[in-house]
Scaffold this active site. Structure first.
Site, short mmCIF file in Angstrom:
data_model
loop_
_atom_site.label_atom_id
_atom_site.label_comp_id
_atom_site.label_asym_id
_atom_site.label_seq_id
_atom_site.Cartn_x
_atom_site.Cartn_y
_atom_site.Cartn_z
N ASP A 64 6.66 -0.90 -2.82
CA ASP A 64 7.65 -1.74 -3.50
C ASP A 64 7.18 -3.17 -3.73
O ASP A 64 7.74 -3.87 -4.57
CB ASP A 64 8.96 -1.77 -2.68
CG ASP A 64 8.75 -2.23 -1.23
OD1 ASP A 64 7.58 -2.43 -0.84
OD2 ASP A 64 9.74 -2.36 -0.49
N HIS A 65 6.16 -3.62 -3.01
CA HIS A 65 5.75 -5.02 -3.13
C HIS A 65 4.69 -5.24 -4.21
O HIS A 65 4.78 -6.16 -4.99
CB HIS A 65 5.17 -5.52 -1.80
CG HIS A 65 6.18 -5.89 -0.77
ND1 HIS A 65 7.05 -4.99 -0.21
CD2 HIS A 65 6.45 -7.09 -0.17
CE1 HIS A 65 7.82 -5.62 0.68
NE2 HIS A 65 7.48 -6.88 0.72
N ASP A 119 7.87 -5.51 8.18
CA ASP A 119 8.44 -6.42 7.19
C ASP A 119 9.58 -7.17 7.87
O ASP A 119 10.39 -6.56 8.56
CB ASP A 119 8.98 -5.63 5.98
CG ASP A 119 9.36 -6.59 4.87
OD1 ASP A 119 8.58 -6.72 3.91
OD2 ASP A 119 10.43 -7.22 4.96
N ARG A 549 3.90 -10.86 7.78
CA ARG A 549 2.53 -10.51 7.40
C ARG A 549 1.53 -10.86 8.51
O ARG A 549 1.33 -12.02 8.86
CB ARG A 549 2.14 -11.16 6.07
CG ARG A 549 2.25 -12.65 6.02
CD ARG A 549 2.13 -13.19 4.60
NE ARG A 549 3.34 -12.89 3.85
CZ ARG A 549 3.78 -13.58 2.81
NH1 ARG A 549 3.11 -14.61 2.35
NH2 ARG A 549 4.90 -13.24 2.19
#
Ligand code: MIC
Ligand code: SF4
Length: 667
Positions: A64-65, A119, A549
């Protein structure tokens, strides 16, 4: 004494330690998620653990990113993740199916369960009554391998909700209110639980907006109870069997109670560049707007897009014109389900008629994947972060608002309190009901292969496995390679946007560490490393907030960073530093921060000894200033071992399978 919801879920999953706030505990993880920007590195780490199949109840990867795919890198990464998932027993949600947190809420989240995701907005799942936590990829991979997750047993803020939201005020305003009270700093080691009579007035997607943006508070997770509203939502998803009731005991205690009367809230906005710079929309009304973006995992549900579409339609019908002509309105729906649902009701067309730019069902603008605004722009967005530079345009300012405020700004072209749509423009507030049955279509979720041996995992040239770093030396000898201020986010440390395509390639990605702060950092740090000079980062308050991240630790590790000395460090980033063998240190006296400068020559003597003996204290000798600065550290035994060994990659390589208690450290 009665228990709250957080305590109940933690108790049911506890595998090590006691539920005493502040103490390290370990919990069993039922579900995990990766997304494609953190997932490739995490998947390589999982492969390095040598476990043939995942050991969780359910593990999934969402693509999705990184969906812009300019060049082969992203597509290579997607193929790696798809083949990895098939082989190791993981489900894979294809690009186009939607944003991880939205899809997980719709299709897989379960009340009472634990979810660990690589995430930081994984706590969206708290909207459905689960303890959902964001962590670095390595921690998530370890959970997939069947290991427990270690965390500090949290204190719990009880947010007591009373009243009912007024027209034109919505869930985003609730969490912005809480951010204005608690700010983004100082909440490490806490979780939030919502309780009280106001809870039942909020639908599950609204609850999820609130728990989603709890990430910006820096808390470990946020959770709502699981009640009849949760049951109705799961039923509409044809998952009634996943429902369990989960309520706080009547005499449940909280470590601090915060009162929010929903009836008293008004439309709010977080102005640049921090999600806790909250003012009322009225305070800044009339300011010219250059761009409006509606979507992201915070505000892209069926309810949100229905409100926007119906308001836009009423405006078009009344005034025979669409969105203001000088700006673009971008809409990125949260999932394929959301788009199909609003389309089946004929409502997608309202948006198109009013003149939106329809984005793919993905993170898109939220992570700087397209839609960079013009120079000096005022960009009004419904997502959760307005960090400096994140939109892709350094001079732009991002204003975080509810979908109601966003559509009002898009229609009038200036910052507008959405209540004015009714009082000044005669537009009624649409009441949205959650459908009794959503369109269910999981065709874009691929189950794992039945025969793993038949799957070959694809690794293209963009996939470069991470190299472990060396063990912690006896003493640190080096320099303050960079000194940064307060609230440095992981977006400052490791930019996303155009650089996302290098997530699987550490040597390349490391060239961009601190790019927006000081683009010379990477080159200087690498040179020091080659000359045996240890790099030390000095930071202020809340260092490493925001995204989970792990590259914000992994790439500095690659550049030879050995320690971060700060006034305070956020939870996920602190965990990532430890995992990659970088020592998190604190100024014993925060005022000493002002005494140190970039380029100062530094020694921190006897680091190994202090870690082995767990003294909690170290001294930083600043030879440039000729002063000694006392430092502290606060690490569990497990964390000290990881740092001494140079990070989890070394632990996995040398001691794979051993428990931390059995690992002996050489002096
Ligand atoms: C974000 O919102 O910053 C992200 C992109 O979703 C990150 C993860 C990442 O950097 O890949 C997050 O929030 O953890
Ligand atoms: Fe994606 Fe933005 Fe949500 Fe992060 S915050 S998961 S980038 S939509």
């Amino acid at each position: 004494m009665g228990l709250n919801v957080v305590q109940k879920i933690l108790r049911d999953h506890l595998v090590e330690g006691d539920l005493v706030p502040g103490k390290e505990i370990a919990i069993r993880i039922d579900q995990t998620l990766y997304q494609d920007a953190t997932g490739t590195m995490a998947a390589m780490e999982f492969e390095a653990m040598g476990v043939p199949r995942v050991r969780t109840e359910f593990s999934v990867i969402y693509i999705d990113h990184k969906t812009i795919q300019m060049g082969f890198e992203d597509a290579d990464d997607h193929t790696y993740l798809r083949t990895f998932a098939a082989k190791y027993g993981v489900y894979l949600s294809k690009p186009g199916n939607g944003i991880c947190h939205q899809v997980h809420l719709e299709r897989y989240g379960k009340p009472g369960k634990t979810l660990l995701g690589s995430d930081s907005h994984t706590p969206t799942g708290g909207g459905i009554g689960m303890i959902a936590i964001g962590a670095g990829g390595l921690d998530v991979s370890a959970a997939m391998a069947g290991l427990p997750f270690y965390l500090t047993c949290p204190k719990v803020y009880g947010v007591h909700l009373t009243g009912k939201l007024s027209k034109w005020v919505s869930a985003k305003d609730v969490i912005l209110k809480l951010l204005s009270i608690l700010s983004t700093k100082g909440n490490v080691g806490w979780m939030v639980e919502y309780f009280g009579p106001g809870v039942k007035t909020l639908t599950v997607p609204e609850r999820a907006t609130i728990t989603n943006m709890g990430a910006e508070l820096g808390v470990t997770s946020s959770v709502f109870p699981s009640d009849d509203t949760t049951k109705a939502f799961l039923k509409a998803q044809r998952r009634e069997q996943d429902w369990v009731e989960l309520l706080p005991d009547p005499d449940a205690q909280y470590d601090r109670v915060i009162e929010i009367n929903l009836s008293e809230l008004e439309p709010l906005v977080a102005v640049p560049h921090s999600p806790d710079n909250v003012v009322t929309v009225r305070d800044i009304q009339g300011k010219m707007v250059d761009q409006v973006c509606i979507g992201s995992c915070t505000n892209s549900s069926y309810r949100d897009l229905m409100v926007v579409a119906k308001v836009a339609k009423a405006w078009v019908d009344k005034y025979d014109k669409g969105f203001a002509t000088h700006l673009d309105v971008v809409v990125g729906p949260g999932s394929k389900q959301v788009v199909r649902q609003i389309d089946s009701e004929g409502v997608l067309d309202y948006l198109l008629e009013a003149g939106i730019r329809l984005e793919e069902n993905a993170c898109g603008f939220c992570i700087g994947m397209g839609q960079a605004p013009k120079n000096d722009a005022v960009s009004v967005r419904t997502n959760n972060r307005n960090f400096y530079g994140r939109s892709g345009t350094l001079s732009a300012g991002i204003y975080l608002v509810s979908p109601e405020t966003a559509v009002a700004c898009g229609l009038t072209g200036v910052i507008t309190d959405p209540r004015d749509l009714e009082t000044q423009y005669g537009i009624e507030y649409p009441q949205i009901q959650i459908p009794e049955g959503f369109i269910i279509d999981d065709k874009m979720v691929l189950p794992p292969a039945e025969d793993p041996s038949a799957v070959e995992v694809y690794k293209g040239p963009n996939i470069v496995p991470p190299e472990p770093s060396e063990a912690m030396p006896l003493s640190l000898n080096g320099e303050v390679t960079i000194k940064v201020g307060d609230k440095i986010t992981t977006d400052h440390i490791m930019p996303a946007g155009q650089r996302l395509k290098y997530r699987s390639n550490v040597p390349k990605y490391a060239e961009f560490v601190f790019e927006s702060v000081d683009s010379t950092f990477s080159g200087r740090a690498l040179k020091n490393k080659e000359q045996g000079v240890h790099n030390i980062i000095v930071g202020g308050e809340s260092y490493g907030q925001g995204s989970s991240r792990e590259h914000a630790a992994l790439c500095p590790m690659y550049l030879g960073v050995k320690a971060v000395v700060a006034k305070s460090i956020e939870r996920i980033h602190r965990g990532n530093l430890v995992n990659f063998g970088i020592l998190p240190l604190y100024f014993a006296d925060p005022d000493d921060y002002d005494k140190v400068d970039q380029n100062d020559k530094i020694t921190i003597p006897n680091v190994r000894k202090a870690l082995i003996e767990d003294t909690g204290e170290l001294v930083m000798k600043d030879y440039t200033k000729n002063i000694d600065i006392p430092l502290t550290f606060n690490l569990s035994e497990r964390e000290r071992k990881i740092v001494l060994l140079g990070g989890m990659l070394n632990v996995a390589k040398e001691f794979g399978g051993k428990s931390f208690k059995e690992i002996e450290i050489k002096k």
